[in-house]
Design a protein around this motif. Structure first.
Motif, PDB file in Angstrom:
ATOM      1  N   ARG A   1       0.826  -1.213   0.000  1.00 45.59           N
ATOM      2  CA  ARG A   1       0.000   0.000   0.000  1.00 45.59           C
ATOM      3  C   ARG A   1       0.856   1.258   0.000  1.00 45.59           C
ATOM      4  O   ARG A   1       0.442   2.281  -0.557  1.00 45.59           O
ATOM      5  N   MET A   2       2.043   1.192   0.589  1.00 47.38           N
ATOM      6  CA  MET A   2       2.968   2.316   0.468  1.00 47.38           C
ATOM      7  C   MET A   2       3.342   2.538  -0.993  1.00 47.38           C
ATOM      8  O   MET A   2       3.408   3.681  -1.457  1.00 47.38           O
ATOM      9  N   ALA A   3       3.583   1.452  -1.718  1.00 50.60           N
ATOM     10  CA  ALA A   3       3.952   1.567  -3.124  1.00 50.60           C
ATOM     11  C   ALA A   3       2.814   2.116  -3.967  1.00 50.60           C
ATOM     12  O   ALA A   3       3.048   2.773  -4.990  1.00 50.60           O
ATOM     13  N   LEU A   4       1.578   1.879  -3.560  1.00 49.37           N
ATOM     14  CA  LEU A   4       0.418   2.407  -4.276  1.00 49.37           C
ATOM     15  C   LEU A   4       0.151   3.865  -3.911  1.00 49.37           C
ATOM     16  O   LEU A   4      -0.240   4.660  -4.770  1.00 49.37           O
ATOM     17  N   LEU A   5       0.380   4.222  -2.654  1.00 49.83           N
ATOM     18  CA  LEU A   5       0.140   5.597  -2.214  1.00 49.83           C
ATOM     19  C   LEU A   5       1.235   6.553  -2.679  1.00 49.83           C
ATOM     20  O   LEU A   5       0.957   7.698  -3.033  1.00 49.83           O
ATOM     21  N   ALA A   6       2.483   6.090  -2.638  1.00 56.22           N
ATOM     22  CA  ALA A   6       3.608   6.979  -2.951  1.00 56.22           C
ATOM     23  C   ALA A   6       4.656   6.224  -3.753  1.00 56.22           C
ATOM     24  O   ALA A   6       5.754   5.938  -3.266  1.00 56.22           O
ATOM     25  N   PRO A   7       4.349   5.880  -4.999  1.00 59.11           N
ATOM     26  CA  PRO A   7       5.283   5.073  -5.796  1.00 59.11           C
ATOM     27  C   PRO A   7       6.642   5.728  -5.982  1.00 59.11           C
ATOM     28  O   PRO A   7       7.656   5.036  -6.133  1.00 59.11           O
TER      29      PRO A   7
ATOM     30  N   ALA B   1      -5.076  -6.626  24.224  1.00 61.08           N
ATOM     31  CA  ALA B   1      -4.732  -5.379  23.541  1.00 61.08           C
ATOM     32  C   ALA B   1      -4.574  -5.556  22.031  1.00 61.08           C
ATOM     33  O   ALA B   1      -4.613  -4.580  21.287  1.00 61.08           O
ATOM     34  N   ILE B   2      -4.406  -6.774  21.574  1.00 54.15           N
ATOM     35  CA  ILE B   2      -4.166  -7.009  20.155  1.00 54.15           C
ATOM     36  C   ILE B   2      -5.460  -6.983  19.341  1.00 54.15           C
ATOM     37  O   ILE B   2      -5.421  -6.973  18.100  1.00 54.15           O
ATOM     38  N   HIS B   3      -6.599  -6.938  19.988  1.00 55.91           N
ATOM     39  CA  HIS B   3      -7.876  -7.099  19.284  1.00 55.91           C
ATOM     40  C   HIS B   3      -8.091  -6.084  18.161  1.00 55.91           C
ATOM     41  O   HIS B   3      -8.513  -6.479  17.053  1.00 55.91           O
ATOM     42  N   PRO B   4      -7.850  -4.773  18.344  1.00 50.47           N
ATOM     43  CA  PRO B   4      -8.045  -3.839  17.217  1.00 50.47           C
ATOM     44  C   PRO B   4      -7.159  -4.171  16.020  1.00 50.47           C
ATOM     45  O   PRO B   4      -7.583  -4.033  14.865  1.00 50.47           O
ATOM     46  N   ALA B   5      -5.923  -4.603  16.281  1.00 52.81           N
ATOM     47  CA  ALA B   5      -5.039  -4.985  15.182  1.00 52.81           C
ATOM     48  C   ALA B   5      -5.562  -6.241  14.493  1.00 52.81           C
ATOM     49  O   ALA B   5      -5.419  -6.390  13.271  1.00 52.81           O
ATOM     50  N   ALA B   6      -6.167  -7.125  15.264  1.00 54.52           N
ATOM     51  CA  ALA B   6      -6.748  -8.330  14.670  1.00 54.52           C
ATOM     52  C   ALA B   6      -7.895  -7.981  13.732  1.00 54.52           C
ATOM     53  O   ALA B   6      -8.055  -8.590  12.667  1.00 54.52           O
ATOM     54  N   ARG B   7      -8.703  -6.988  14.108  1.00 54.39           N
ATOM     55  CA  ARG B   7      -9.800  -6.557  13.230  1.00 54.39           C
ATOM     56  C   ARG B   7      -9.253  -6.012  11.919  1.00 54.39           C
ATOM     57  O   ARG B   7      -9.819  -6.250  10.840  1.00 54.39           O
ATOM     58  N   CYS B   8      -8.152  -5.292  11.985  1.00 56.69           N
ATOM     59  CA  CYS B   8      -7.501  -4.777  10.773  1.00 56.69           C
ATOM     60  C   CYS B   8      -7.065  -5.933   9.883  1.00 56.69           C
ATOM     61  O   CYS B   8      -7.281  -5.908   8.666  1.00 56.69           O
ATOM     62  N   LEU B   9      -6.467  -6.938  10.479  1.00 56.17           N
ATOM     63  CA  LEU B   9      -5.990  -8.102   9.732  1.00 56.17           C
ATOM     64  C   LEU B   9      -7.137  -8.824   9.024  1.00 56.17           C
ATOM     65  O   LEU B   9      -7.059  -9.136   7.832  1.00 56.17           O
ATOM     66  N   ILE B  10      -8.204  -9.067   9.755  1.00 55.79           N
ATOM     67  CA  ILE B  10      -9.323  -9.847   9.227  1.00 55.79           C
ATOM     68  C   ILE B  10     -10.086  -9.085   8.145  1.00 55.79           C
ATOM     69  O   ILE B  10     -10.531  -9.668   7.152  1.00 55.79           O
ATOM     70  N   ALA B  11     -10.229  -7.771   8.328  1.00 52.21           N
ATOM     71  CA  ALA B  11     -11.067  -6.967   7.423  1.00 52.21           C
ATOM     72  C   ALA B  11     -10.287  -6.341   6.265  1.00 52.21           C
ATOM     73  O   ALA B  11     -10.841  -5.526   5.528  1.00 52.21           O
ATOM     74  N   ARG B  12      -9.060  -6.719   6.066  1.00 49.58           N
ATOM     75  CA  ARG B  12      -8.248  -6.064   5.033  1.00 49.58           C
ATOM     76  C   ARG B  12      -8.869  -6.239   3.636  1.00 49.58           C
ATOM     77  O   ARG B  12      -9.506  -7.237   3.336  1.00 49.58           O
ATOM     78  N   ASP B  13      -8.643  -5.233   2.809  1.00 49.84           N
ATOM     79  CA  ASP B  13      -9.124  -5.285   1.429  1.00 49.84           C
ATOM     80  C   ASP B  13      -8.080  -5.941   0.536  1.00 49.84           C
ATOM     81  O   ASP B  13      -6.925  -6.107   0.922  1.00 49.84           O
ATOM     82  N   SER B  14      -8.476  -6.316  -0.643  1.00 55.47           N
ATOM     83  CA  SER B  14      -7.564  -6.913  -1.610  1.00 55.47           C
ATOM     84  C   SER B  14      -6.960  -5.825  -2.489  1.00 55.47           C
ATOM     85  O   SER B  14      -7.645  -4.882  -2.881  1.00 55.47           O
ATOM     86  N   VAL B  15      -5.674  -5.967  -2.804  1.00 55.35           N
ATOM     87  CA  VAL B  15      -5.038  -5.067  -3.773  1.00 55.35           C
ATOM     88  C   VAL B  15      -4.538  -5.864  -4.980  1.00 55.35           C
ATOM     89  O   VAL B  15      -3.733  -5.361  -5.771  1.00 55.35           O
TER      90      VAL B  15
END
Length: 277
Positions: A104-110, A181-195
């Motif tokens: 996503r860094m490469a897509l945001l700021a190639p 404490a890891i739960h919010p990061a877990a939600r990010c992992l599970i809900a990630r979009d496809s690139v």
């Protein structure tokens, strides 16, 4: 310890001692920037500046004002780290979720990503089957049951390789942290979009590397990732390694990174000739 402020979050990072090209690395889930210490040590004899950072909810980085975030936010965090160290460009990479941020860094700021180092990672979203498996695992991890057996089952899968001493080291660290404490990061992992559909937009040279026995970033997923990236060659496989080859097989990873840095450095001199100017 250096930090950089990004969207209400203080992002912890650590720089190397090299004064040459920068390699910015992002760690895998339930790990932190220290996972790259073996690679950093092997590259210490070069002029490469190995920089690694803690993702939100990991290591010394918290969540800021809002625990809700996605991998596009982590990509912005990585760019802020580059700003903090004064690096206009860098070889950007990561393991597993670190690779999600790097893409996503490469897509945001190639223009800031001279090459991609994608270690045991993929570009797709979770399937529903994977979502269910993750949800069940994190419900157990963040719950109140006995954590030791769960951590002992996780380490060989998350790290892999035949290195039980490394597994024990990370298990000890997991057991000393607030498990919920890891739960919010877990939600990010599970809900990630496809690139997957946007990989063709990334023109930088790319290394796609995976451990031979990685059951998460499978050979099929890695091949799909490499096929979608114009700058990638064939998938490179580390024999005997699992999902955490950067931890268990740092020699092979360091050698691949050194080669990638050379490729990206030589390529920066090519655009004038390629453009016919």
């Amino acid at each position: 310890m250096p930090y950089v402020y990004s969207d209400s979050v203080n992002i912890h990072f650590r720089t190397g001692t090299g004064s040459g090209p920068t390699v910015l690395l992002a760690h895998g889930f339930l790990m932190d920037e220290s996972m790259f210490d073996p690679v950093r040590k092997l590259l210490a004899h070069t002029d490469i500046n190995v920089v690694a950072w803690d993702a939100r909810g990991h290591g010394r980085t918290g969540y800021g004002r809002s625990p809700a975030f996605d991998y596009w936010d982590l990509a912005e965090d990585g760019l802020r780290v580059l700003d903090a160290i004064g690096a206009e460009t860098a070889v950007v990479g990561g393991m597993s979720q670190g690779g999600y941020a790097a893409l996503r860094m490469a897509l945001l700021a190639p223009e800031r990503v001279s090459a991609l180092a994608l270690l045991d990672t993929e570009a797709g979203a979770c399937t529903r089957t994977e979502e269910i498996r993750y949800e069940e695992f994190f419900d157990e991890w963040c719950g109140t049951g006995e954590l030791v057996p769960l951590a002992e089952r996780l380490a060989p899968q998350l790290i892999g390789g035949d290195r039980p001493e490394i597994w024990r080291w990370w298990i000890t660290r997991w057991l000393t942290h607030d498990r919920a404490a890891i739960h919010p990061a877990a939600r990010c992992l599970i809900a990630r979009d496809s690139v997957l559909g946007r990989l063709g937009e990334i023109g930088a040279p790319a290394l796609v590397l995976r451990g031979e026995h990685d059951l998460t970033s499978t050979a099929e997923k890695s091949a799909r990732l490499a096929a979608g990236l114009p700058g990638a060659g064939a998938v490179r496989t580390v024999p005997g390694a699992g999902h955490g080859c950067a931890v268990t097989h740092p020699e092979q990873v360091a050698a691949a990174l050194l080669e990638l840095v050379g490729t990206s450095t030589s390529r920066r001199a090519e655009p004038i000739v390629a453009a016919g100017i």
